[in-house]
Design a protein around this motif. Structure first.
Motif, PDB file in Angstrom:
ATOM      1  N   GLY A 205       0.774  -1.224   0.000  1.00  0.00           N
ATOM      2  CA  GLY A 205       0.000   0.000   0.000  1.00  0.00           C
ATOM      3  C   GLY A 205       0.807   1.275   0.000  1.00  0.00           C
ATOM      4  N   HIS A 206       2.129   1.173  -0.148  1.00  0.00           N
ATOM      5  CA  HIS A 206       2.939   2.399  -0.109  1.00  0.00           C
ATOM      6  C   HIS A 206       3.955   2.419  -1.237  1.00  0.00           C
ATOM      7  N   SER A 207       4.059   3.581  -1.857  1.00  0.00           N
ATOM      8  CA  SER A 207       5.081   3.808  -2.870  1.00  0.00           C
ATOM      9  C   SER A 207       5.482   5.270  -2.792  1.00  0.00           C
ATOM     10  N   ALA A 208       6.778   5.529  -2.642  1.00  0.00           N
ATOM     11  CA  ALA A 208       7.281   6.897  -2.586  1.00  0.00           C
ATOM     12  C   ALA A 208       8.469   7.025  -3.525  1.00  0.00           C
ATOM     13  N   LEU A 209       8.787   8.261  -3.894  1.00  0.00           N
ATOM     14  CA  LEU A 209       9.945   8.522  -4.741  1.00  0.00           C
ATOM     15  C   LEU A 209      11.178   8.756  -3.883  1.00  0.00           C
ATOM     16  N   LEU A 210      12.296   8.220  -4.339  1.00  0.00           N
ATOM     17  CA  LEU A 210      13.601   8.448  -3.720  1.00  0.00           C
ATOM     18  C   LEU A 210      14.425   9.292  -4.680  1.00  0.00           C
ATOM     19  N   VAL A 211      14.804  10.498  -4.253  1.00  0.00           N
ATOM     20  CA  VAL A 211      15.519  11.422  -5.129  1.00  0.00           C
ATOM     21  C   VAL A 211      16.883  11.712  -4.519  1.00  0.00           C
ATOM     22  N   GLN A 212      17.913  11.364  -5.265  1.00  0.00           N
ATOM     23  CA  GLN A 212      19.297  11.522  -4.819  1.00  0.00           C
ATOM     24  C   GLN A 212      19.937  12.687  -5.564  1.00  0.00           C
ATOM     25  N   ALA A 213      20.547  13.608  -4.822  1.00  0.00           N
ATOM     26  CA  ALA A 213      21.275  14.711  -5.444  1.00  0.00           C
ATOM     27  C   ALA A 213      22.750  14.358  -5.566  1.00  0.00           C
ATOM     28  N   GLY A 214      23.396  14.901  -6.601  1.00  0.00           N
ATOM     29  CA  GLY A 214      24.836  14.754  -6.751  1.00  0.00           C
ATOM     30  C   GLY A 214      25.560  15.723  -5.837  1.00  0.00           C
ATOM     31  N   THR A 215      26.755  16.118  -6.205  1.00  0.00           N
ATOM     32  CA  THR A 215      27.543  17.041  -5.390  1.00  0.00           C
ATOM     33  C   THR A 215      27.742  18.362  -6.120  1.00  0.00           C
ATOM     34  N   MET A 216      27.908  19.428  -5.331  1.00  0.00           N
ATOM     35  CA  MET A 216      28.264  20.723  -5.890  1.00  0.00           C
ATOM     36  C   MET A 216      29.738  21.016  -5.665  1.00  0.00           C
ATOM     37  N   SER A 217      30.478  20.049  -5.154  1.00  0.00           N
ATOM     38  CA  SER A 217      31.889  20.252  -4.831  1.00  0.00           C
ATOM     39  C   SER A 217      32.779  19.747  -5.958  1.00  0.00           C
ATOM     40  N   THR A 218      34.077  19.940  -5.794  1.00  0.00           N
ATOM     41  CA  THR A 218      35.043  19.404  -6.752  1.00  0.00           C
ATOM     42  C   THR A 218      35.300  17.923  -6.509  1.00  0.00           C
ATOM     43  N   ARG A 219      34.656  17.347  -5.508  1.00  0.00           N
ATOM     44  CA  ARG A 219      34.816  15.923  -5.199  1.00  0.00           C
ATOM     45  C   ARG A 219      33.814  15.108  -6.024  1.00  0.00           C
ATOM     46  N   GLU A 220      33.911  15.232  -7.333  1.00  0.00           N
ATOM     47  CA  GLU A 220      32.984  14.558  -8.242  1.00  0.00           C
ATOM     48  C   GLU A 220      33.290  13.066  -8.309  1.00  0.00           C
ATOM     49  N   ARG A 221      32.265  12.290  -8.596  1.00  0.00           N
ATOM     50  CA  ARG A 221      32.430  10.843  -8.712  1.00  0.00           C
ATOM     51  C   ARG A 221      31.779  10.363  -9.999  1.00  0.00           C
ATOM     52  N   GLY A 222      32.391  10.757 -11.097  1.00  0.00           N
ATOM     53  CA  GLY A 222      31.940  10.253 -12.379  1.00  0.00           C
ATOM     54  C   GLY A 222      30.850  11.055 -13.051  1.00  0.00           C
ATOM     55  N   GLU A 223      30.395  12.145 -12.443  1.00  0.00           N
ATOM     56  CA  GLU A 223      29.398  12.994 -13.092  1.00  0.00           C
ATOM     57  C   GLU A 223      29.668  14.441 -12.697  1.00  0.00           C
ATOM     58  N   PRO A 224      29.254  15.385 -13.525  1.00  0.00           N
ATOM     59  CA  PRO A 224      29.505  16.798 -13.219  1.00  0.00           C
ATOM     60  C   PRO A 224      28.668  17.274 -12.049  1.00  0.00           C
ATOM     61  N   ASN A 225      29.020  18.446 -11.521  1.00  0.00           N
ATOM     62  CA  ASN A 225      28.209  19.059 -10.469  1.00  0.00           C
ATOM     63  C   ASN A 225      26.758  19.139 -10.925  1.00  0.00           C
ATOM     64  N   SER A 226      25.843  18.824 -10.022  1.00  0.00           N
ATOM     65  CA  SER A 226      24.439  18.811 -10.408  1.00  0.00           C
ATOM     66  C   SER A 226      23.540  19.055  -9.209  1.00  0.00           C
ATOM     67  N   PHE A 227      22.323  19.451  -9.499  1.00  0.00           N
ATOM     68  CA  PHE A 227      21.285  19.574  -8.488  1.00  0.00           C
ATOM     69  C   PHE A 227      19.952  19.271  -9.151  1.00  0.00           C
ATOM     70  N   ASN A 228      18.915  19.125  -8.343  1.00  0.00           N
ATOM     71  CA  ASN A 228      17.596  18.757  -8.844  1.00  0.00           C
ATOM     72  C   ASN A 228      16.601  19.898  -8.680  1.00  0.00           C
ATOM     73  N   VAL A 229      15.690  20.004  -9.629  1.00  0.00           N
ATOM     74  CA  VAL A 229      14.551  20.910  -9.508  1.00  0.00           C
ATOM     75  C   VAL A 229      13.282  20.056  -9.578  1.00  0.00           C
ATOM     76  N   LEU A 230      12.530  20.051  -8.486  1.00  0.00           N
ATOM     77  CA  LEU A 230      11.289  19.287  -8.419  1.00  0.00           C
ATOM     78  C   LEU A 230      10.113  20.243  -8.562  1.00  0.00           C
ATOM     79  N   ARG A 231       9.187  19.896  -9.439  1.00  0.00           N
ATOM     80  CA  ARG A 231       7.952  20.672  -9.612  1.00  0.00           C
ATOM     81  C   ARG A 231       6.776  19.750  -9.312  1.00  0.00           C
ATOM     82  N   LEU A 232       6.018  20.136  -8.293  1.00  0.00           N
ATOM     83  CA  LEU A 232       4.964  19.276  -7.782  1.00  0.00           C
ATOM     84  C   LEU A 232       3.604  19.897  -8.066  1.00  0.00           C
ATOM     85  N   ALA A 233       2.840  19.232  -8.919  1.00  0.00           N
ATOM     86  CA  ALA A 233       1.490  19.701  -9.201  1.00  0.00           C
ATOM     87  C   ALA A 233       0.545  19.301  -8.080  1.00  0.00           C
ATOM     88  N   ASP A 234       0.745  18.088  -7.545  1.00  0.00           N
ATOM     89  CA  ASP A 234      -0.053  17.578  -6.428  1.00  0.00           C
ATOM     90  C   ASP A 234       0.679  16.369  -5.880  1.00  0.00           C
TER      91      ASP A 234
END
Length: 280
Positions: A205-234
């Motif tokens: 009866g339960h399902s939720a989203l798991l959202v992982q952000a990357g890093t904004m530092s120079t300590r990258e691990r295989g991907e560039p600096n990144s962040f997420n923008v979430l837009r929630l209609a409901d």
């Protein structure tokens, strides 16, 4: 429509000044309803590092919700780590280690997963924390989007070590899912990922989203600096843009987009009328 910018693992002073300036400009131009920073604002919890992190947070116009990460407590100063581990964080970043943001459409609950008696990067939650957060979720109106923020993640991307997950995750997930948690935001791994709780936890009866952000530092691990923008209609619809740093143009550009809908008790990903999967 509510908009959240989710960033993590800043690790001041291990940052590129151009990246951080561009991030602040983007956030202030977007004017989201909330900015979430899921821990590790500093590299070694030193005063100078907290001051730089605090100055960055103060440059942001929208409300900000921040939780500590394992790098935000002293590592080598053992007395401070054991006796007053969050003194610097509380003085310069935020007094509240488990902040809450609430408006007519959102309830965002921060949880402190840092454990200073563990001389590693491991994190965990206890029963009291999970119960307090669950009670806060239960008090929310039925149509409010309920979000949990931790530094350590409740799941890991394919190929990552499960040991990096938050400790006592099933205990916490069972309580938070019963209270209707919709989305879990985390950092720690320096790798971006979007998934669902049903894959690992399979709680009826339960399902939720798991959202992982990357890093904004120079300590990258295989991907560039990144962040997420979430837009929630409901509660049943959210779109996620992953904004990644483009060194060639010195700007953030959309690296990946996903649109998610909760249907028949599980989250499905849609894009342009068809299904899409999180990139591996």
């Amino acid at each position: 429509m509510r908009t959240i910018v989710h960033t993590s693992d800043l690790h001041f002073p291990r940052v590129d000044g151009r990246v951080m300036a561009s991030l602040a400009t983007y956030i202030n131009g977007l004017s989201p309803d909330l900015v979430v920073v899921s821990g590790d604002l500093t590299q070694r919890a030193r005063r100078s590092q907290f001051l730089r992190a605090a100055a960055f947070l103060k440059s942001l116009a929208p409300p900000v919700l921040v939780v500590p990460g394992n790098h935000d407590v002293p590592m080598f100063n053992i007395p401070a780590r054991l006796l007053s581990p969050f003194a610097g964080y509380r003085q310069y970043i935020a007094e509240d280690l488990e902040p809450v943001f609430e408006d007519w459409a959102l309830l965002v609950v921060g949880l402190n997963s840092v454990r200073t008696v563990l001389f590693s990067d491991e994190g965990r939650l206890n029963v009291a924390q999970a119960e307090r957060a669950a009670e806060r979720l239960r008090l929310a109106a039925p149509d409010v989007v309920k979000i949990i923020v931790t530094h350590h993640p409740f799941d890991v991307p394919p190929g990552a070590e499960p040991a990096k997950m938050i400790g006592r995750s099933r205990m916490a997930m069972e309580r938070l899912s019963a209270a209707g948690a919709d989305i879990f935001l985390a950092g720690h791994l320096h790798v971006s990922h979007v998934g669902g709780t049903a894959t690992r936890y399979q709680i009826a009866g339960h399902s939720a989203l798991l959202v992982q952000a990357g890093t904004m530092s120079t300590r990258e691990r295989g991907e560039p600096n990144s962040f997420n923008v979430l837009r929630l209609a409901d509660r049943n619809s959210v779109t996620i843009d992953r904004m990644a740093w483009d060194r060639a143009t010195a700007t953030f550009t959309v690296r990946w987009q996903g649109a998610f809908r909760l249907t028949t008790g599980a989250w499905a990903a849609f894009e342009d009328g068809g299904t899409t999967r999180e990139p591996g």
